[in-house]
Scaffold this motif. Structure first.
Motif, PDB file in Angstrom:
ATOM      1  N   THR A  34       0.829  -1.206   0.000  1.00 21.98           N
ATOM      2  CA  THR A  34       0.000   0.000   0.000  1.00 21.98           C
ATOM      3  C   THR A  34       0.862   1.253   0.000  1.00 21.98           C
ATOM      4  O   THR A  34       0.609   2.206  -0.756  1.00 21.98           O
ATOM      5  CB  THR A  34      -0.932   0.008   1.231  1.00 21.98           C
ATOM      6  N   VAL A  35       1.895   1.253   0.849  1.00 20.62           N
ATOM      7  CA  VAL A  35       2.818   2.394   0.899  1.00 20.62           C
ATOM      8  C   VAL A  35       3.558   2.540  -0.418  1.00 20.62           C
ATOM      9  O   VAL A  35       3.728   3.655  -0.936  1.00 20.62           O
ATOM     10  CB  VAL A  35       3.812   2.222   2.061  1.00 20.62           C
ATOM     11  N   ILE A  36       4.003   1.425  -0.980  1.00 16.02           N
ATOM     12  CA  ILE A  36       4.771   1.459  -2.233  1.00 16.02           C
ATOM     13  C   ILE A  36       3.948   2.078  -3.359  1.00 16.02           C
ATOM     14  O   ILE A  36       4.407   2.990  -4.057  1.00 16.02           O
ATOM     15  CB  ILE A  36       5.232   0.045  -2.621  1.00 16.02           C
ATOM     16  N   MET A  37       2.724   1.602  -3.543  1.00 19.71           N
ATOM     17  CA  MET A  37       1.892   2.099  -4.640  1.00 19.71           C
ATOM     18  C   MET A  37       1.501   3.559  -4.426  1.00 19.71           C
ATOM     19  O   MET A  37       1.512   4.363  -5.367  1.00 19.71           O
ATOM     20  CB  MET A  37       0.641   1.229  -4.774  1.00 19.71           C
ATOM     21  N   SER A  38       1.164   3.909  -3.175  1.00 20.39           N
ATOM     22  CA  SER A  38       0.789   5.286  -2.879  1.00 20.39           C
ATOM     23  C   SER A  38       1.966   6.237  -3.083  1.00 20.39           C
ATOM     24  O   SER A  38       1.824   7.313  -3.687  1.00 20.39           O
ATOM     25  CB  SER A  38       0.273   5.382  -1.440  1.00 20.39           C
ATOM     26  N   LYS A  39       3.141   5.836  -2.589  1.00 25.13           N
ATOM     27  CA  LYS A  39       4.317   6.695  -2.708  1.00 25.13           C
ATOM     28  C   LYS A  39       4.784   6.801  -4.150  1.00 25.13           C
ATOM     29  O   LYS A  39       5.250   7.871  -4.580  1.00 25.13           O
ATOM     30  CB  LYS A  39       5.433   6.142  -1.824  1.00 25.13           C
ATOM     31  N   LYS A  40       4.643   5.726  -4.898  1.00 29.19           N
ATOM     32  CA  LYS A  40       5.025   5.768  -6.312  1.00 29.19           C
ATOM     33  C   LYS A  40       4.190   6.794  -7.058  1.00 29.19           C
ATOM     34  O   LYS A  40       4.720   7.579  -7.865  1.00 29.19           O
ATOM     35  CB  LYS A  40       4.825   4.378  -6.936  1.00 29.19           C
ATOM     36  N   LYS A  41       2.890   6.822  -6.803  1.00 30.68           N
ATOM     37  CA  LYS A  41       2.015   7.806  -7.453  1.00 30.68           C
ATOM     38  C   LYS A  41       2.364   9.224  -7.018  1.00 30.68           C
ATOM     39  O   LYS A  41       2.385  10.149  -7.836  1.00 30.68           O
ATOM     40  CB  LYS A  41       0.548   7.509  -7.117  1.00 30.68           C
ATOM     41  N   THR A  42       2.672   9.396  -5.731  1.00 28.06           N
ATOM     42  CA  THR A  42       3.029  10.722  -5.224  1.00 28.06           C
ATOM     43  C   THR A  42       4.286  11.249  -5.894  1.00 28.06           C
ATOM     44  O   THR A  42       4.356  12.420  -6.286  1.00 28.06           O
ATOM     45  CB  THR A  42       3.241  10.663  -3.702  1.00 28.06           C
ATOM     46  N   LEU A  43       5.279  10.390  -6.069  1.00 28.15           N
ATOM     47  CA  LEU A  43       6.533  10.806  -6.694  1.00 28.15           C
ATOM     48  C   LEU A  43       6.346  11.084  -8.182  1.00 28.15           C
ATOM     49  O   LEU A  43       6.956  12.010  -8.729  1.00 28.15           O
ATOM     50  CB  LEU A  43       7.601   9.736  -6.485  1.00 28.15           C
ATOM     51  N   MET A  44       5.507  10.302  -8.838  1.00 27.91           N
ATOM     52  CA  MET A  44       5.220  10.565 -10.249  1.00 27.91           C
ATOM     53  C   MET A  44       4.527  11.916 -10.418  1.00 27.91           C
ATOM     54  O   MET A  44       4.863  12.684 -11.326  1.00 27.91           O
ATOM     55  CB  MET A  44       4.348   9.440 -10.821  1.00 27.91           C
ATOM     56  N   ASP A  45       3.579  12.225  -9.522  1.00 32.04           N
ATOM     57  CA  ASP A  45       2.892  13.514  -9.567  1.00 32.04           C
ATOM     58  C   ASP A  45       3.868  14.662  -9.308  1.00 32.04           C
ATOM     59  O   ASP A  45       3.766  15.731  -9.934  1.00 32.04           O
ATOM     60  CB  ASP A  45       1.762  13.554  -8.541  1.00 32.04           C
TER      61      ASP A  45
END
Length: 222
Positions: A34-45
Motif C-alpha cells: 500500500t505504501v509502495i503504490m501510494s508513494k510511487k504515485k506521489t513521486l510521479m505527480d
C-alpha cells in the motif's frame, strides 16, 4: 508433492504461534505494498509538477504574471507553486527599490523557499521509514516463527520412540514457511525502499536547482 504436505495444508496445521507470525507478516506485506503504490504515485505527480511548472517558468520569466497564475489559497497550490509562492511573497514583502532592500528580500526569499523545499521533502519521505522497518524486521519475525515451530516439533518428537523423516518433515516444513513469509514481505519492501528513497533524493535535487535558479532571477530584478 503429496497433498498432505501442500503449502496450504501446512499453514492450516501449523502451531498457533507460527500462524500468528504468518498473519502478522501478511499484514506487513499488504501495508508495505500500500505504501509502495501510494508513494510511487506521489513521486510521479511530483515529477510531473516539476516539469510543468519549470516549463512555464522558462516560457515567461515575468514573475508577477507567473505568480498571478497560481492559486491564492496555499492549500490549493502544487509543491512547485508553493515553493515559488513562498519565495515571491518574501521578495515582494517590501516595496523599497534600494539595492540593500533587494538583497535582503532575495535572501529572505531564498530561506523561505528552502524551508518550503524541506517541508515538501519531509512529505515525500513520510512512510518510507515504516517501509524500511518492514524490510529489516520481516526476516527476523519469520525466523522467530521458524525457530518456534522447529522447537515445538522437536518437543513433540520426545514422545516418539523412533523418529523418521516422515515424522520430522511436516513439522520442519510448516516452520520454514514462516521464514518464506518473512522473505516475501522483506524483499519487495527492501527493493522499493531503496528505489523510492533514491527518487526522493532526485526530486529534492530538482527542487534545490529550481530554488537556485529562482534566487538568481530575484537578484536580477531591478
Amino acid at each position: 508433492m503429496d497433498s498432505s504436505l501442500s503449502i496450504f495444508s501446512l499453514i492450516i496445521s501449523a502451531g498457533f504461534v507460527v500462524q500468528v507470525v504468518m498473519f502478522v507478516l501478511v499484514l506487513m506485506s499488504i501495508y508495505s505494498w500500500t505504501v509502495i503504490m501510494s508513494k510511487k504515485k506521489t513521486l510521479m505527480d511530483a515529477n510531473k509538477d516539476i516539469k510543468r511548472f519549470h516549463n512555464n517558468f522558462l516560457a515567461d520569466t515575468n514573475l508577477s504574471i507567473l505568480h498571478g497564475q497560481i492559486p491564492a489559497q496555499v492549500s490549493n497550490r502544487t509543491p512547485m507553486e508553493h515553493i515559488f509562492g513562498a519565495g515571491y511573497g518574501e521578495f515582494t514583502h517590501t516595496t523599497s527599490a534600494s539595492n540593500q532592500a533587494l538583497v535582503m528580500n532575495s535572501e529572505r526569499a531564498y530561506r523561505s523557499m528552502n524551508t518550503a523545499v524541506n517541508n515538501e521533502v519531509d512529505r515525500l519521505d513520510h512512510g518510507l521509514s515504516v517501509l524500511a522497518m518492514i524490510a529489516s524486521s520481516s526476516p527476523y519475525i519469520g525466523l522467530f516463527g521458524t525457530v518456534w515451530g522447529i522447537m515445538h516439533s522437536f518437543i513433540g518428537l520426545a514422545s516418539v520412540k523412533q523418529a523418521t523423516i516422515a515424522i520430522v518433515a511436516p513439522g520442519i516444513a510448516e516452520a520454514l514457511i514462516a521464514t518464506a513469509f518473512g522473505l516475501f514481505a522483506a524483499i519487495p519492501a527492501t527493493i522499493a525502499y531503496n528505489r523510492l528513497i533514491t527518487q526522493v533524493g532526485e526530486i529534492q535535487n530538482k527542487y534545490t536547482s529550481f530554488v537556485e535558479e529562482l534566487f538568481v532571477t530575484f537578484q536580477r530584478q531591478k
